[in-house]
Design an enzyme around this catalytic site. Structure first.
Site, PDB file in Angstrom:
ATOM      1  N   HIS A 201       0.819  -1.230   0.000  1.00  0.00           N
ATOM      2  CA  HIS A 201       0.000   0.000   0.000  1.00  0.00           C
ATOM      3  C   HIS A 201       0.847   1.273   0.000  1.00  0.00           C
ATOM      4  O   HIS A 201       0.327   2.366  -0.193  1.00  0.00           O
ATOM      5  CB  HIS A 201      -0.986   0.003   1.176  1.00  0.00           C
ATOM      6  CG  HIS A 201      -0.373   0.193   2.527  1.00  0.00           C
ATOM      7  ND1 HIS A 201      -0.350   1.409   3.160  1.00  0.00           N
ATOM      8  CD2 HIS A 201       0.245  -0.674   3.367  1.00  0.00           C
ATOM      9  CE1 HIS A 201       0.232   1.266   4.346  1.00  0.00           C
ATOM     10  NE2 HIS A 201       0.616   0.021   4.491  1.00  0.00           N
ATOM     11  N   CYS A 325       1.764  16.521  18.805  1.00  0.00           N
ATOM     12  CA  CYS A 325       0.914  15.350  18.931  1.00  0.00           C
ATOM     13  C   CYS A 325       0.867  14.711  17.555  1.00  0.00           C
ATOM     14  O   CYS A 325       0.583  15.386  16.576  1.00  0.00           O
ATOM     15  CB  CYS A 325      -0.501  15.691  19.334  1.00  0.00           C
ATOM     16  SG  CYS A 325      -0.725  17.355  19.916  1.00  0.00           S
TER      17      CYS A 325
HETATM   18  N1  PLP Z   1       8.111   0.779   8.341  1.00  0.00           N
HETATM   19  C1  PLP Z   1       7.927   2.006   7.862  1.00  0.00           C
HETATM   20  C2  PLP Z   1       9.117   2.859   7.571  1.00  0.00           C
HETATM   21  C3  PLP Z   1       6.646   2.498   7.625  1.00  0.00           C
HETATM   22  O1  PLP Z   1       6.483   3.739   7.146  1.00  0.00           O
HETATM   23  C4  PLP Z   1       5.549   1.662   7.913  1.00  0.00           C
HETATM   24  C5  PLP Z   1       4.175   2.161   7.740  1.00  0.00           C
HETATM   25  O2  PLP Z   1       3.879   3.302   8.035  1.00  0.00           O
HETATM   26  C6  PLP Z   1       5.794   0.370   8.390  1.00  0.00           C
HETATM   27  C7  PLP Z   1       7.089  -0.035   8.605  1.00  0.00           C
HETATM   28  C8  PLP Z   1       4.684  -0.582   8.688  1.00  0.00           C
HETATM   29  O3  PLP Z   1       3.949  -0.845   7.536  1.00  0.00           O
HETATM   30  P1  PLP Z   1       2.565  -1.626   7.648  1.00  0.00           P
HETATM   31  O4  PLP Z   1       1.723  -0.843   8.614  1.00  0.00           O
HETATM   32  O5  PLP Z   1       2.013  -1.612   6.267  1.00  0.00           O
HETATM   33  O6  PLP Z   1       2.872  -2.965   8.143  1.00  0.00           O
END
Ligand code: PLP
Length: 373
Positions: A201, A325
């Site tokens: 996504h 926040c």
């Molecule tokens: N790592 C990073 C750098 C992210 O930006 C995100 C999501 O925001 C994640 C891990 C976790 O992704 P997910 O929530 O799709 O598992």
């Protein structure tokens, strides 16, 4: 009211070709890939051709990719199995990692008593490589977990350099590449990295699907038990339409990478120029940042912090709050807390993150929205 989406580090809109691909699979290929009849074989075919397509783009072998529900699951699995099964006794990470890493590492520390060290973060937001070398000289059986692109400030890790340092010190290297997959080139067979993770996504694919890359020769054990899916490493009937959507999204991202990167870079530069013109005291959080993420400290009073996202949202503009926040929570950003002075941390920061769907008009609307606060 035209709605404007400038929060592409949180998630991205699906490409219409991805929706078409997934719809086609949902309609025609509902079989269970584990079934041996033609319905199952057809679904299995989609699964394996998707895996091959993703592997080709990333420059790795298809067998090195394990599909998971998302990157959070992939990182939880890798880090946990590294401790339980590869006998990792120490993890070196940083305080600006995503919580998918930080909370997993904390949990492993509590559950298995592993040692945890945090590499220093420089005021620029970059990892202090000299400190990493110092930390690595200490003890064996170590895994280093550092992200490639920081999701809040966009700072970029040189994964080749860090990977080389890790391997020179016989440490495993897990890299959270969530913000970079689909937005940069990889040739994993040539990069000294042992594990990477991704979520579809974040590159205009569906939610609920991601993958782990586990370098050939490293044998992890499963977190989930059940069927023999994913070579027994991730039990549970595969979401074939999600996998097909992820592969399609990565194919399109890869085909359009150069032109979209140029376009987004130009948009980001336009945004910086406009912000500096209308708010001369604005400061950019983090130096040398990825082309689709911009985190700025606004020259507004602390009292206005709470209103900013609300006011922009009322105007149909979606961005993310950078500090004070985090969206809906009263905790300061753990990333900005590492690089900003106490008084700046209280001031409002904003994360603006772009995609190829954005236009200069979107940025003009954001500037107008900010001027009205
Ligand atoms: N790592 C990073 C750098 C992210 O930006 C995100 C999501 O925001 C994640 C891990 C976790 O992704 P997910 O929530 O799709 O598992």
């Amino acid at each position: 009211m035209k709605k404007i989406y400038l929060d592409n580090a949180a998630t991205t809109p699906l490409r219409h070709e991805v929706i078409a691909e997934m719809t086609q699979v949902l309609q025609n290929d509902f079989g269970n890939p584990s079934s041996t009849h033609s319905f199952g074989r057809s679904a299995k075919n989609i699964l394996e051709s998707s895996r091959k397509s993703i592997a080709k783009i990333l420059g790795c072998a298809a067998q090195e990719l394990i599909f998971t529900a998302n990157a959070t699951e992939a990182s939880n699995w890798i880090l946990t199995s590294a401790v339980k099964d590869l006998k990792i006794q120490r993890i070196i990470t940083s305080k600006i990692e995503h919580h998918a890493t930080l909370y997993t590492v904390k949990n492993l520390q509590q559950q298995y008593g592993i040692e945890v060290d945090y590499v220093k973060i420089l005021p620029s937001g970059a990892v202090d490589a000299t400190h990493l070398v110092d930390l690595l000289s200490k003890s064996p059986n170590t895994l280093v977990s550092l992200m490639q692109v920081n999701n809040e400030i966009g700072t970029v890790l040189d994964i080749e350099k860090i990977g080389r340092i890790c391997h020179q010190h016989h440490a495993l290297f897990h890299c959270d590449t969530v913000q970079a997959v689909g937005k940069t080139e990889y040739n994993l067979q040539d990069i000294p990295v042992d594990f990477i993770v991704a979520s579809a996504h974040k590159f205009h694919g569906p939610k609920g699907i991601g993958f782990a890359y586990v370098k050939k020769g490293i044998v992890l054990q499963p977190l989930l038990f059940g069927g023999e899916q994913e070579k027994g490493l991730r039990a549970g009937t595969e979401a074939v339409h999600q996998v097909a959507g992820m592969a399609k999204a990565l194919e399109l991202a890869s085909t359009n990478l150069e032109s979209e990167r140029n376009y987004i870079t130009e948009l980001k530069n336009y945004c910086i120029t406009e912000l500096q013109t209308h708010f001369p005291e604005i400061k950019i959080n983090g130096e040398v940042t990825f082309y689709n993420i911009l985190n700025v400290l606004l020259p507004f009073s602390e009292e206005k912090t709470a209103m900013i996202l609300f006011n922009l949202d009322m105007k149909g503009i979606a961005v993310s709050r950078g500090s004070a926040c985090q969206s809906g929570s009263v905790k300061p950003s753990h990333v900005l807390a590492e690089i900003l002075a106490e008084e700046d941390l209280k001031k409002p920061s904003l994360r603006i993150s772009f995609s190829h769907y954005n236009t200069k008009e979107d940025i003009d609307a954001l500037i107008d929205g900010l001027k009205g606060i």
